[in-house]
Design a protein around this motif. Structure first.
Motif, short mmCIF file in Angstrom:
data_model
loop_
_atom_site.label_atom_id
_atom_site.label_comp_id
_atom_site.label_asym_id
_atom_site.label_seq_id
_atom_site.Cartn_x
_atom_site.Cartn_y
_atom_site.Cartn_z
N ILE A 18 -18.60 13.24 1.33
CA ILE A 18 -19.58 14.12 2.02
C ILE A 18 -19.27 14.20 3.54
N TYR A 19 -19.10 15.35 4.03
CA TYR A 19 -18.88 15.75 5.54
C TYR A 19 -19.67 17.08 5.86
N GLY A 20 -20.01 17.25 7.25
CA GLY A 20 -20.48 18.60 7.61
C GLY A 20 -20.16 18.99 8.97
N THR A 21 -19.56 17.81 9.67
CA THR A 21 -19.07 18.43 10.99
C THR A 21 -17.50 18.24 10.98
N ARG A 22 -16.92 18.98 12.19
CA ARG A 22 -15.51 18.92 12.35
C ARG A 22 -15.15 17.51 12.54
N PRO A 23 -15.58 16.64 13.53
CA PRO A 23 -15.26 15.20 13.68
C PRO A 23 -15.28 14.35 12.30
N GLU A 24 -16.38 14.72 11.52
CA GLU A 24 -16.35 13.87 10.41
C GLU A 24 -15.01 14.38 9.63
N PHE A 25 -14.71 15.47 9.30
CA PHE A 25 -13.48 16.00 8.60
C PHE A 25 -12.46 15.09 8.95
N LEU A 26 -12.05 15.11 10.10
CA LEU A 26 -10.80 14.44 10.84
C LEU A 26 -10.80 13.00 10.28
N LYS A 27 -12.03 12.42 10.31
CA LYS A 27 -11.99 11.05 9.78
C LYS A 27 -12.01 10.75 8.26
N VAL A 28 -12.48 11.87 7.65
CA VAL A 28 -12.39 11.46 5.94
C VAL A 28 -11.11 12.27 5.48
N PHE A 29 -10.36 12.98 6.05
CA PHE A 29 -9.29 13.62 5.69
C PHE A 29 -8.25 12.64 5.08
N PRO A 30 -7.96 11.65 6.12
CA PRO A 30 -7.10 10.47 5.53
C PRO A 30 -7.21 9.99 3.96
N VAL A 31 -8.58 9.73 3.98
CA VAL A 31 -9.27 9.24 2.68
C VAL A 31 -8.93 10.16 1.44
N ILE A 32 -9.43 11.56 1.63
CA ILE A 32 -9.34 12.41 0.76
C ILE A 32 -7.73 12.61 0.38
N ASN A 33 -6.89 12.44 1.18
CA ASN A 33 -5.41 12.38 1.13
C ASN A 33 -5.00 11.41 0.26
N GLN A 34 -5.46 10.16 0.58
CA GLN A 34 -5.00 9.18 -0.20
C GLN A 34 -5.51 9.23 -1.80
N PHE A 35 -6.62 9.88 -1.87
CA PHE A 35 -7.01 10.13 -3.28
C PHE A 35 -6.02 11.13 -4.10
N HIS A 36 -5.69 12.39 -3.35
CA HIS A 36 -4.80 13.18 -3.75
C HIS A 36 -3.48 12.52 -4.09
N LEU A 37 -2.87 11.56 -3.16
CA LEU A 37 -1.34 10.90 -3.21
C LEU A 37 -1.78 10.03 -4.47
N GLN A 38 -2.66 9.46 -4.63
CA GLN A 38 -2.71 8.69 -5.89
C GLN A 38 -3.12 9.20 -7.13
N ASN A 39 -3.47 10.63 -7.36
CA ASN A 39 -3.82 11.37 -8.28
C ASN A 39 -5.30 10.96 -8.88
N LYS A 40 -6.13 10.49 -7.97
CA LYS A 40 -7.51 10.13 -8.36
C LYS A 40 -8.36 11.32 -7.89
N ASP A 41 -9.42 11.10 -8.74
CA ASP A 41 -10.46 12.49 -8.74
C ASP A 41 -11.64 12.04 -7.61
N ILE A 42 -11.90 13.06 -6.89
CA ILE A 42 -12.95 12.84 -5.86
C ILE A 42 -13.55 14.17 -5.78
N LEU A 43 -14.86 14.26 -5.86
CA LEU A 43 -15.63 15.63 -5.44
C LEU A 43 -15.75 15.75 -3.75
N ILE A 44 -15.58 16.79 -3.21
CA ILE A 44 -15.55 17.18 -1.96
C ILE A 44 -16.63 18.11 -1.38
#
Length: 359
Positions: free
Chosen positions: A8-34
């Motif tokens: 969960i994020y709501g601001t631009r700075p938060e997105f910058l910090k969580v994108f690498p984690v989201i990207n890791q989920f996608h790279l590992q083909n793991k499910d995550i709700l954004i």
């Protein structure tokens, strides 16, 4: 038991910090709700598009008529409805905004696990910065795992009585983000005859920002061959204070810009010789970009940037801003930041976080 994980994020700075984690989920083909709460709507949507991220849910909680209390109430109601509807069992959030505070409250009250990215940042005053310091202290109390970005953050949590088995030292995900961008965009680090400036924090609105603006005006006037580029914040109060100082006279080498897309901001900082800012995020980004930064604050919850001699606290003192500028500007040993290692990590934080979330 299989877990449904939501980030969960709501601001631009938060997105910058969580994108690498989201990207890791996608790279590992793991499910995550954004989940985008909509605390920063337009600017954040543009950033999501630039990184090809499409949230599963947009809550659109913000309203110009809301007080802070209204916003928290709306966030709690919206997030509570969502986690029950989707049967979310693990909630992940980053930082210290109302979106993070509300996420942690909902997780605790609804008995879901909560994971806090960038936990343990502290100042000595619960009202400085406001309301972020209060938010992050409360969030730490209810987190099942606190992902501490530095050893200092880890120690802050231990001093507050947070059990060691609820703390994981990961490094800061912004280092992952900067490395990702530099590689993807082929951005080189240079030291051109330019200064990059931002200022927006609540505690600087008013006379402090007037003094900062006057300092920049004098520096630009005294250094006509140097380009001073100031990326303005959308806040109309902030803009008015800054622009009023330059109403009668603006040096030609001072350039005001609208808020910049993040990739463009990184390009500007990567090419500048010096950064002047009150941004917490930029304090973390500066070491990865090998830049010195004059910090327009009296205190920082990121003292690591001071300890490694990357950042210098100048507050809003006109003479201090100018004197520290001149100490750095013409000395290559001063303006080129060098350290044995980045105080905010090695760029592997998102992998460690992913591993912990999947356990």
């Amino acid at each position: 038991m299989s877990h449904k994980i939501a980030i969960i994020y709501g601001t631009r700075p938060e997105f910058l910090k969580v994108f690498p984690v989201i990207n890791q989920f996608h790279l590992q083909n793991k499910d995550i709700l954004i989940v985008n709460t909509g605390q920063h709507d337009d600017l954040l949507s543009k950033m999501e598009e630039s990184f090809d991220i499409k949230p599963d849910f947009r809550l659109s909680v913000q309203s110009l008529d809301f007080t802070n209390s209204n916003l928290i109430a709306k966030l709690i109601n919206s997030l509570s409805d969502l986690i029950h509807k989707e049967n979310i069992t693990k909630i992940v959030a980053q930082g210290d905004t109302f979106s993070v505070l509300a996420s942690s409250i909902v997780a605790l009250l609804e008995k879901r696990k909560f994971y806090h990215i960038e936990a343990g940042l502290r100042t000595t005053d619960i009202r400085m910065p406001f309301p972020e310091e209060y938010n992050r202290r409360v969030v730490s109390l209810g987190s099942d795992v606190n992902f501490a970005p530095t050893t200092l953050s880890q120690n802050n949590l231990l001093k507050e009585g947070i059990p060691s088995d609820k703390i994981l030292l990961t490094g800061n995900t912004i280092v992952d983000m900067i490395q990702y961008i530099l590689d993807k965009e082929n951005i080189e680090i240079e030291y051109q005859n330019k200064v990059f400036i931002t200022a927006h924090r609540r505690e600087n609105i008013g006379k402090p920002l007037q003094e900062v603006s006057q300092a920049i005006k004098e520096l630009a006037t005294e250094n006509p061959t140097v380009t001073f580029e100031w990326a303005l914040h959308p806040n109309p109060n902030t803009r008015k204070i800054i622009l009023d100082v330059f109403q009668n006279e603006k040096p030609e080498n001072l350039i005001f810009t609208e808020p910049l897309p993040y990739l463009e901001t990184i390009r500007k900082m990567a090419s500048a010789k010096l950064i002047i800012s009150d941004s917490g995020g930029i304090q973390e980004e500066a070491p990865s970009l090998k830049k010195r930064i004059l910090i327009l604050r009296e205190e920082t919850e990121r003292p690591e940037v001071l300890d490694c001699n990357c950042g210098i606290l100048v507050g809003h003192d006109l003479q201090k801003i100018k004197s520290e500028f001149y100490k750095i500007w013409d000395d290559e040993k001063e303006f080129m930041f060098k350290a044995d290692k980045n105080p905010f990590g090695d760029g592997k934080a998102s992998k460690l976080i992913l591993k912990a979330l999947l356990q």
